[in-house]
Scaffold this motif. Structure first.
Motif, PDB file in Angstrom:
ATOM      1  N   ASP A  74       0.908  -1.338  -0.144  1.00  0.00           N
ATOM      2  CA  ASP A  74       0.212   0.152   0.112  1.00  0.00           C
ATOM      3  C   ASP A  74       0.855   1.230  -0.026  1.00  0.00           C
ATOM      4  OD1 ASP A  74      -1.463   2.190   0.811  1.00  0.00           O
ATOM      5  OD2 ASP A  74      -2.444   0.994   2.230  1.00  0.00           O
ATOM      6  N   ASP A  75       1.000   2.049  -1.075  1.00  0.00           N
ATOM      7  CA  ASP A  75       1.848   3.171  -1.233  1.00  0.00           C
ATOM      8  C   ASP A  75       0.882   4.295  -1.232  1.00  0.00           C
ATOM      9  OD1 ASP A  75       3.604   4.952  -1.599  1.00  0.00           O
ATOM     10  OD2 ASP A  75       3.697   4.486  -3.860  1.00  0.00           O
ATOM     11  N   ALA A  76       0.678   5.038  -0.149  1.00  0.00           N
ATOM     12  CA  ALA A  76      -0.195   6.195   0.094  1.00  0.00           C
ATOM     13  C   ALA A  76      -1.501   5.935  -0.559  1.00  0.00           C
ATOM     14  CB  ALA A  76       0.349   7.467  -0.754  1.00  0.00           C
ATOM     15  N   ARG A  80       0.803  -0.827  -5.101  1.00  0.00           N
ATOM     16  CA  ARG A  80       2.238  -0.969  -6.239  1.00  0.00           C
ATOM     17  C   ARG A  80       2.723  -2.454  -5.821  1.00  0.00           C
ATOM     18  NH1 ARG A  80       5.127   4.021  -5.501  1.00  0.00           N
ATOM     19  NH2 ARG A  80       7.127   2.486  -5.931  1.00  0.00           N
ATOM     20  N   ASP A  87      10.657  -2.729  -9.028  1.00  0.00           N
ATOM     21  CA  ASP A  87       9.483  -1.802  -9.384  1.00  0.00           C
ATOM     22  C   ASP A  87       9.563  -1.324 -10.598  1.00  0.00           C
ATOM     23  OD1 ASP A  87       7.513  -0.029  -9.377  1.00  0.00           O
ATOM     24  OD2 ASP A  87       8.280   1.142  -7.526  1.00  0.00           O
TER      25      ASP A  87
END
Ligand code: DC
Length: 228
Positions: A74-76, A80, A87
């Motif tokens: 959980d990226d903000a 992701r 990545d």
């Protein structure tokens, strides 16, 4: 994690129908997780291209899938992921990936794998997920299904404007033929073709500002007591 029920909002529709912006803004308004399911198909395509896998050969693509290690985070409040620790970032949007992804997304074994990964994302809590088969296949039981559409020329115009920002050029005619080709592949494939999910509310955004579409979705959630 709390005991609050997990709610899934499914937003489907063709390329450049505005669903990404709508899904992102709806998730933001609610503080829920935003999931771009197409990114997983693009991620696998990116990895296949890097590994020199022939993306038009389903058997080669299927052989790659179990060898890969995905991690989701959980990226903000947006999902992701890394594949084998890397990545893919903006490479998911590259032309090479864009042109090969429909072939990969048409492979039934690939879809089985990605659908299973998408379902696990409710572990992060309530979410807004966009794609082509979210209301029809991934979460058919959610009461909150929306199908966003817009006429092809308007979609091409929007996508060309986006491309002009990112790549410095965007030709509407060229984008229109690429979109039409992808729409045909996405709608014509045998497994989970793009379709209006049963029970989905269809929203034509050709003339409708994004903010109004988001307000309409939030209104439905509130009316059902699913959102504050
Ligand atoms: O939404 P997008 O352009 O990032 O999608 C990339 C490709 O993946 C496109 O060919 C449609 C396919 N896709 C799919 O088959 N099912 C989904 N749920 C999401 C995307």
């Amino acid at each position: 994690m709390s005991n609050k029920p997990v709610i899934v909002v499914a937003i489907d529709g063709p390329a450049a129908s505005g669903k990404s912006t709508v899904a992102r803004q709806t998730a933001q308004a609610l503080g829920w997780l935003y999931v771009d399911s197409g990114a997983l198909y693009r991620g696998l395509t990116w990895k296949a291209l890097r590994e020199n896998v022939e993306t038009t050969k389903p058997a080669d693509v299927v052989a790659l899938v179990p060898r890969l290690q995905w991690e989701f985070f959980d990226d903000a409040r947006a999902i992701r992921f890394t594949i084998d620790g890397e990545d893919p970032g903006q490479q998911l949007r590259s032309e090479l990936v864009r042109e090969a992804v429909s072939d990969i997304a048409a492979v039934p074994e690939v879809r089985l794998f990605i659908v299973a990964e998408l379902r696990k994302m409710t572990a992060f809590g309530s979410l807004v997920m966009e794609g082509r088969d979210i209301g029809s296949v991934v979460f058919p039981d959610t009461p909150f299904k929306f199908y966003l559409d817009a006429n092809p020329v308007e979609r091409a115009r929007r996508r060309a404007a986006e491309l002009a920002q990112v790549e410095g050029r965007g030709d509407v005619q060229q984008v229109l033929s690429s979109l039409t080709r992808r729409d045909q592949k996405d709608s014509g494939r045998k497994t989970a073709p793009l379709q209006i999910p049963l029970g989905a509310r269809v929203i034509d955004s050709t003339q409708m500002p994004i903010a109004d579409v988001v307000a309409l979705i939030l209104g439905e959630l509130r009316q059902a007591g699913a959102a504050p």
